[in-house]
Design an enzyme around this catalytic site. Structure first.
Site, PDB file in Angstrom:
ATOM      1  CB  ILE A  88      37.411  41.627  44.703  1.00 49.65           C
ATOM      2  CG1 ILE A  88      37.194  40.165  44.296  1.00 49.65           C
ATOM      3  CG2 ILE A  88      37.434  42.566  43.480  1.00 49.65           C
ATOM      4  CD1 ILE A  88      35.792  39.876  43.775  1.00 49.65           C
ATOM      5  CE  LYS A  89      39.796  45.196  39.994  1.00 45.98           C
ATOM      6  NZ  LYS A  89      39.609  44.727  38.626  1.00 45.98           N
ATOM      7  CG  ASP A  90      44.002  42.229  48.144  1.00 45.31           C
ATOM      8  OD1 ASP A  90      44.307  43.255  47.514  1.00 45.31           O
ATOM      9  OD2 ASP A  90      43.775  42.219  49.364  1.00 45.31           O
TER      10      ASP A  90
END
Length: 453
Positions: free
Chosen positions: A42-44
């Site tokens: 999700i950090k993208d």
């Protein structure tokens, strides 16, 4: 249709119903599978948002260096974006993080500095402090500071929240998220509550972290802080991205429950995810009494299981921490089936001739060698034969001159698979310290005996 670069594929991740692991839980439980992002987490989303905001404000200039403290996933997103946009990356991380995460960052060409976990955030050795110092020292550098950079929250307000609202057709009643930097839960939760103020936002915390007590009492309690194994959630400080007004409650999950649930998600749902997903589902199960049949619950699955192969997906790692008790034989159960016998050792100053006589009289082929009572090596029939063929005069020499490295030591919880892999041509046995501190030996014969017995 094609994309112009890999960054355009971020987002629009699937929502998948959980069917087995949440049996007995009221309502429809849906997992937001963030592993389908190109960096597998999700950090993208927030990594690209932070970079784009910094470019617009002039903080990040062409050819610059991105410096960040990261547990791995944010670093992956930043590194990917840096490649497309032409920046260099230096990341600091902690020695708690899995080797796979560090290796993945280096695969993207980033420089990674591993710092100690068990120090205060303000300690000059901490990964926060080291990244701040590098930002001051490296020319044309920029530190995103994912903890306090509100672009983190904004990314999820603009992307993750709207996606979940549309995918559930506005029927979502609960959002369950592991809380680390706080950006995911705060941004997604804020958007969803604006759409429907009745939506409950539940944050999953870990023991050793300050979030739950702070939410409930307003007290930042340093006595709550201690080292923990769970990755990606919990903190020992209060990031600006954690919006306590958006989060309705926090639930703490133990390291053991998070680790075992991570494995269960893979085994029962066929979804290969990381440690924070295990914590989130374990927390949800702890809170299941609060759910009703008509509820629609969305749980964020942050990252991919491939980053945890040496940890949650490694049975010996789990056993060493007492997390896994299964039917597979371990060193402890092998010893329990073995006839009790005193381990034969020789002091390293005994002669080679004495070793020969001991081997003959005891009918054994290898003996551990001690120095002042500590095991320091081993002597084997083959070592003696090779040495005497080369120099027959060595009979009167101390065995310290021809001994080889000691048998491998294993933990009482080490599995039979691991023990078998350590027994080979060079090592006919392993050593283990029992509960009383006594050294025991396990041979191939003992393993066969334990299996057949």
């Amino acid at each position: 249709m094609w994309y112009n670069n890999i960054l355009e594929t971020i987002g629009n991740t699937p929502l998948v119903k959980l069917n087995t692991i949440t049996k007995g839980v009221s309502g429809t439980i849906l997992a937001k599978i963030e592993t389908t992002n190109p960096g597998n987490s999700i950090k993208d989303r927030m990594a690209v948002k932070m970079i784009e905001d910094a470019e617009k404000s002039g903080k990040l200039k062409p050819g610059g260096t991105i410096i960040e403290g990261t547990s791995g996933n944010t670093g992956m997103g930043l590194a990917m974006a840096a490649i497309i946009k032409g920046y260099k990356c230096i990341f600091t991380t902690t020695d708690k993080q899995s080797k796979e995460k560090v290796d993945a960052l280096r695969a993207f060409g980033a420089e990674v500095i591993v710092c100690p976990t068990n120090v205060e955030p303000e300690d000059p050795r901490s990964y926060y402090s080291v990244s701040s110092r590098l930002e001051r020292e490296v020319p044309n550098s920029w530190k995103p500071n994912q903890y306090d950079n509100l672009a983190n929250t904004q990314a999820h307000y603009e992307q993750t929240g709207p996606e979940i609202w549309e995918q559930t057709e506005g029927k979502i009643t609960h959002l369950v998220v592991g809380v680390g930097t706080g950006g995911t839960i705060s941004g997604t939760g804020k958007y969803l509550k604006e759409k429907n103020p009745n939506i409950q936002v539940w944050g999953i915390d870990t023991y050793g972290s300050v979030f739950k007590k702070y939410k409930e009492t307003g007290i930042f309690d340093k006595d709550e802080i201690y080292p923990y194994i769970t990755e990606g959630i919990g903190e020992d400080f209060l990031p600006a991205n954690v919006n306590f007004e958006v989060i309705d409650l926090f639930e703490k999950v133990t390291d053991k429950d998070a680790a075992l649930m991570t494995r269960d998600i893979a085994r029962k749902e066929g979804i290969f995810v990381g440690n924070s997903a295990g914590a989130a589902i374990a927390g949800l199960l702890q809170l299941k009494a609060k759910l009703k049949p008509e509820d629609v619950v969305v749980v964020i699955f942050h990252d991919h299981g491939s980053r945890y192969m040496g940890k949650m997906y490694n049975e010996d790692w789990l056993r060493e921490r007492g997390f896994l008790q299964d039917e597979k034989l371990t060193a402890k159960s092998i010893l329990a089936k073995k006839e009790s016998a005193e381990i034969v050792t020789l002091d390293n100053q005994k002669t080679v001739l004495e070793a020969i006589n001991t081997i003959k009289s005891m009918n054994i082929s290898q003996i551990p060698v001690t120095q002042q009572g500590m095991i320091v090596g081993k002597i084997a029939e083959s070592d003696i034969l090779s040495a005497l063929l080369e120099n027959p005069g060595l009979k009167s020499a101390p065995i310290a001159e021809i001994m080889t490295s000691t048998f491998p030591f294993v933990d009482l919880n080490t599995s039979i698979d691991r023990i078998s892999s350590l027994i080979n041509k060079e090592n006919s046995a392993v050593l283990v310290e029992d509960d009383s501190g006594k050294i025991e030996i396990i041979t191939q014969y003992d393993i066969i005996n334990a299996i057949s017995g």
